[in-house]
Design a protein around this motif. Structure first.
Motif, PDB file in Angstrom:
ATOM      1  N   LEU A 108      63.295  10.026  28.686  1.00 28.35           N
ATOM      2  CA  LEU A 108      63.275  11.472  29.185  1.00 28.35           C
ATOM      3  C   LEU A 108      61.401  11.337  29.764  1.00 28.35           C
ATOM      4  O   LEU A 108      60.516  10.848  29.478  1.00 28.35           O
ATOM      5  N   GLN A 109      61.520  12.387  30.798  1.00 28.67           N
ATOM      6  CA  GLN A 109      60.077  13.218  31.673  1.00 28.67           C
ATOM      7  C   GLN A 109      59.727  13.152  30.292  1.00 28.67           C
ATOM      8  O   GLN A 109      60.268  14.060  29.204  1.00 28.67           O
ATOM      9  N   LYS A 113      56.111   7.970  27.731  1.00 28.14           N
ATOM     10  CA  LYS A 113      56.950   6.964  28.664  1.00 28.14           C
ATOM     11  C   LYS A 113      54.960   6.066  29.456  1.00 28.14           C
ATOM     12  O   LYS A 113      54.422   5.073  28.813  1.00 28.14           O
ATOM     13  N   THR A 114      54.147   6.881  30.035  1.00 26.40           N
ATOM     14  CA  THR A 114      53.140   6.389  30.896  1.00 26.40           C
ATOM     15  C   THR A 114      51.617   6.334  29.640  1.00 26.40           C
ATOM     16  O   THR A 114      51.069   5.755  29.309  1.00 26.40           O
ATOM     17  N   LYS A 119      48.623   2.359  25.837  1.00 25.21           N
ATOM     18  CA  LYS A 119      48.628   1.648  24.325  1.00 25.21           C
ATOM     19  C   LYS A 119      48.889   0.738  23.904  1.00 25.21           C
ATOM     20  O   LYS A 119      48.280  -0.055  23.601  1.00 25.21           O
ATOM     21  N   ARG A 140      57.667  11.501  39.505  1.00 23.63           N
ATOM     22  CA  ARG A 140      57.012  13.027  39.847  1.00 23.63           C
ATOM     23  C   ARG A 140      55.401  12.108  40.549  1.00 23.63           C
ATOM     24  O   ARG A 140      54.896  11.619  40.336  1.00 23.63           O
ATOM     25  N   GLN A 146      48.662   9.533  36.604  1.00 18.32           N
ATOM     26  CA  GLN A 146      48.817   9.350  35.115  1.00 18.32           C
ATOM     27  C   GLN A 146      48.120   7.927  34.978  1.00 18.32           C
ATOM     28  O   GLN A 146      48.006   7.805  34.587  1.00 18.32           O
ATOM     29  N   SER A 265      58.016   8.049  19.329  1.00 15.51           N
ATOM     30  CA  SER A 265      56.419   8.538  20.272  1.00 15.51           C
ATOM     31  C   SER A 265      56.016  10.159  19.801  1.00 15.51           C
ATOM     32  O   SER A 265      57.062  11.100  19.144  1.00 15.51           O
ATOM     33  N   LYS A 266      54.605  10.340  19.353  1.00 13.05           N
ATOM     34  CA  LYS A 266      54.238  11.995  18.946  1.00 13.05           C
ATOM     35  C   LYS A 266      55.354  12.166  17.109  1.00 13.05           C
ATOM     36  O   LYS A 266      55.344  13.186  17.022  1.00 13.05           O
ATOM     37  N   ASP A 268      52.638  12.147  15.328  1.00 12.99           N
ATOM     38  CA  ASP A 268      51.788  12.871  14.378  1.00 12.99           C
ATOM     39  C   ASP A 268      51.441  14.355  14.493  1.00 12.99           C
ATOM     40  O   ASP A 268      51.295  15.047  14.240  1.00 12.99           O
ATOM     41  N   SER A 291      53.449   5.949  18.371  1.00 12.21           N
ATOM     42  CA  SER A 291      52.797   6.696  19.495  1.00 12.21           C
ATOM     43  C   SER A 291      52.079   7.275  18.416  1.00 12.21           C
ATOM     44  O   SER A 291      53.457   8.864  18.024  1.00 12.21           O
ATOM     45  N   THR A 292      51.152   7.762  17.959  1.00 14.89           N
ATOM     46  CA  THR A 292      50.591   8.859  17.170  1.00 14.89           C
ATOM     47  C   THR A 292      49.794  10.180  17.201  1.00 14.89           C
ATOM     48  O   THR A 292      48.462  10.302  16.366  1.00 14.89           O
ATOM     49  N   GLY A 293      49.737   9.770  18.461  1.00 18.13           N
ATOM     50  CA  GLY A 293      48.523  10.500  19.301  1.00 18.13           C
ATOM     51  C   GLY A 293      48.063  10.543  21.086  1.00 18.13           C
ATOM     52  O   GLY A 293      49.402   9.362  21.557  1.00 18.13           O
ATOM     53  N   GLU A 294      47.246  11.273  21.220  1.00 16.54           N
ATOM     54  CA  GLU A 294      47.174  11.282  22.686  1.00 16.54           C
ATOM     55  C   GLU A 294      46.669   9.493  23.053  1.00 16.54           C
ATOM     56  O   GLU A 294      45.840   9.497  24.265  1.00 16.54           O
TER      57      GLU A 294
HETATM   58  P1  GDP Z   1      56.110  10.615  30.037  1.00 15.91           P
HETATM   59  O1  GDP Z   1      56.388  11.596  31.295  1.00 15.91           O
HETATM   60  O2  GDP Z   1      57.168   9.239  29.351  1.00 15.91           O
HETATM   61  O3  GDP Z   1      56.128   9.426  30.842  1.00 15.91           O
HETATM   62  O4  GDP Z   1      54.984  11.090  28.877  1.00 15.91           O
HETATM   63  P2  GDP Z   1      53.761  10.863  29.016  1.00 15.91           P
HETATM   64  O5  GDP Z   1      53.257   9.797  28.183  1.00 15.91           O
HETATM   65  O6  GDP Z   1      53.180  11.170  29.886  1.00 15.91           O
HETATM   66  O7  GDP Z   1      53.426  11.912  27.380  1.00 15.91           O
HETATM   67  C1  GDP Z   1      53.849  13.316  27.656  1.00 15.91           C
HETATM   68  C2  GDP Z   1      52.614  14.354  26.992  1.00 15.91           C
HETATM   69  O8  GDP Z   1      53.038  13.903  26.023  1.00 15.91           O
HETATM   70  C3  GDP Z   1      51.123  14.014  27.473  1.00 15.91           C
HETATM   71  O9  GDP Z   1      50.877  15.331  27.523  1.00 15.91           O
HETATM   72  C4  GDP Z   1      50.810  13.012  26.347  1.00 15.91           C
HETATM   73  O10 GDP Z   1      49.194  12.869  26.266  1.00 15.91           O
HETATM   74  C5  GDP Z   1      51.726  13.527  25.373  1.00 15.91           C
HETATM   75  N1  GDP Z   1      51.919  12.372  24.334  1.00 15.91           N
HETATM   76  C6  GDP Z   1      52.129  11.337  24.439  1.00 15.91           C
HETATM   77  N2  GDP Z   1      52.666  10.790  23.622  1.00 15.91           N
HETATM   78  C7  GDP Z   1      51.828  11.272  22.247  1.00 15.91           C
HETATM   79  C8  GDP Z   1      51.409  11.200  20.581  1.00 15.91           C
HETATM   80  O11 GDP Z   1      52.405   9.940  20.100  1.00 15.91           O
HETATM   81  N3  GDP Z   1      51.256  12.534  20.453  1.00 15.91           N
HETATM   82  C9  GDP Z   1      51.114  13.434  20.912  1.00 15.91           C
HETATM   83  N4  GDP Z   1      50.348  14.023  20.128  1.00 15.91           N
HETATM   84  N5  GDP Z   1      51.091  13.815  22.643  1.00 15.91           N
HETATM   85  C10 GDP Z   1      51.817  12.602  23.048  1.00 15.91           C
END
Ligand code: GDP
Length: 313
Positions: A108-109, A113-114, A119, A140, A146, A265-266, A268, A291-294
């Motif tokens: 999902l958005q 993913k991006t 990473k 998008r 991005q 992901s996330k 953290d 995935s554990t952070g930005e």
């Molecule tokens: P996409 O739409 O699937 O490509 O998602 P993005 O990669 O753009 O991520 C969406 C938001 O989540 C962004 O603000 C990222 O910085 C944040 N994000 C992505 N992975 C992580 C993660 O592992 N931890 C945290 N805290 N934020 C994350």
């Protein structure tokens, strides 16, 4: 993440540890506590049911009654069952015999993913690979930029449709920055792989579009890309913070595009996390990375056994 689940299970086992032989009612009480802890952590119901049935059967069987320390034996069983729902063995990327290995990201958005593309690219580069990121999220307006930013941070090149030019890249068609693009993600993905071949990148990571909720168009687009590029891996990126919706989203992507692995992901965040933990079990696909952070380095290979130990510590 998982702290409350971890605390609850530790508490359950602390009660058990004071005992010598275990009675059937000890086992039943323990299994009930485990069940409540898993449900409170958002683990999906069918996963909880299968888990507790298996723990109960094993704990009441000879495996435990003949053990020197029955309580420790129960902890061991729970650990093994947890490793099982998390996918069992650690599974690395299946690299193609003939490079480039193609890895497609779906989800999902906002799932990450991006960010993950950067990473994963960074991590692969550290392993001696020569990855290329392909911007096939043309849905998008800012997704291409991005990915370019992410690629720059990770030190990994990005193949993107040329912008500001509707004729665009030779094959690709244009993604006009700041507008909703009408570029063709299938053509971009194909052209990206061609470029990887020509410039000897041994891994291609294709970032695809997502929507806020599963919809038929999104799924068709992802399925079309998959059919066109025949990826070696289709990694489903799931935001561990979305709770119960994780399971149904994963099921929809499994059916729509067929997945080969999962990325959490996330991790953290402070969500209960159980739904994400159910995804491997429900889809039958292994969790491969977390995935554990930005930041570009906030990434780890997912080891089910280590995660189970972390939860039970
Ligand atoms: P996409 O739409 O699937 O490509 O998602 P993005 O990669 O753009 O991520 C969406 C938001 O989540 C962004 O603000 C990222 O910085 C944040 N994000 C992505 N992975 C992580 C993660 O592992 N931890 C945290 N805290 N934020 C994350």
């Amino acid at each position: 993440m998982f702290t409350s689940l971890s605390d609850r299970l530790t508490e359950t086992f602390r009660n058990l540890r004071t005992k010598g032989r275990l009675s059937e009612s000890d086992v039943n009480r323990t299994v009930r506590d485990i069940r409540l802890a898993l449900l409170d952590a958002d683990v999906a119901l069918p996963v909880v049911k299968a888990f507790t049935t298996s723990v109960r059967d094993r704990a009441l069987g000879s495996e435990v009654s003949e053990a020197l320390n029955p309580a420790q034996q129960v902890v061991k069983i729970v650990n093994e069952e947890l490793v099982g729902i998390l996918g069992g063995e650690t599974r690395g990327i299946r690299f193609a015999k003939q490079p480039p290995t193609v890895i497609m990201l779906a989800g999902l958005q906002g799932s990450g993913k991006t960010t993950l593309a950067g990473k994963l690219g960074h991590w692969l580069k550290e392993q001696g690979h020569t990855p290329l990121l392909v911007a096939a999220d043309l849905q998008r307006p800012n997704a291409v930029t991005q990915l370019e930013v992410v690629g720059q941070r990770a030190g990994v090149p990005v193949f993107a449709p040329e912008r500001g030019n509707t004729a665009g890249h030779d094959v690709v068609g244009g993604a006009v920055e700041g507008t909703r693009s009408h570029g063709d993600p299938v053509a971009v993905s194909r052209a990206g792989i061609e470029q990887a071949r020509a410039r000897q990148h041994d891994v291609v990571i294709v970032d695809t579009a997502g929507r806020l909720a599963v919809d038929a168009d999104l799924m068709q687009q992802a399925a079309d890309i998959r059919a066109a590029i025949q990826p070696d891996e289709v990694l489903f990126v799931i935001d561990a913070m979305i709770g119960q919706a994780a399971v149904e989203t994963a099921e929809a992507f499994l059916e729509g595009v067929d997945l080969t692995g999962v990325v959490l992901s996330k991790l953290d965040g402070d969500a209960r996390g159980g739904a994400a933990l159910s995804v491997a079990s429900v889809t039958g696909r292994p969790i491969m990375f977390a995935s554990t952070g930005e930041g570009v380095k906030d990434f780890e290979v997912f080891h089910p056994d280590r995660m189970a130990s972390r939860i039970l510590d």
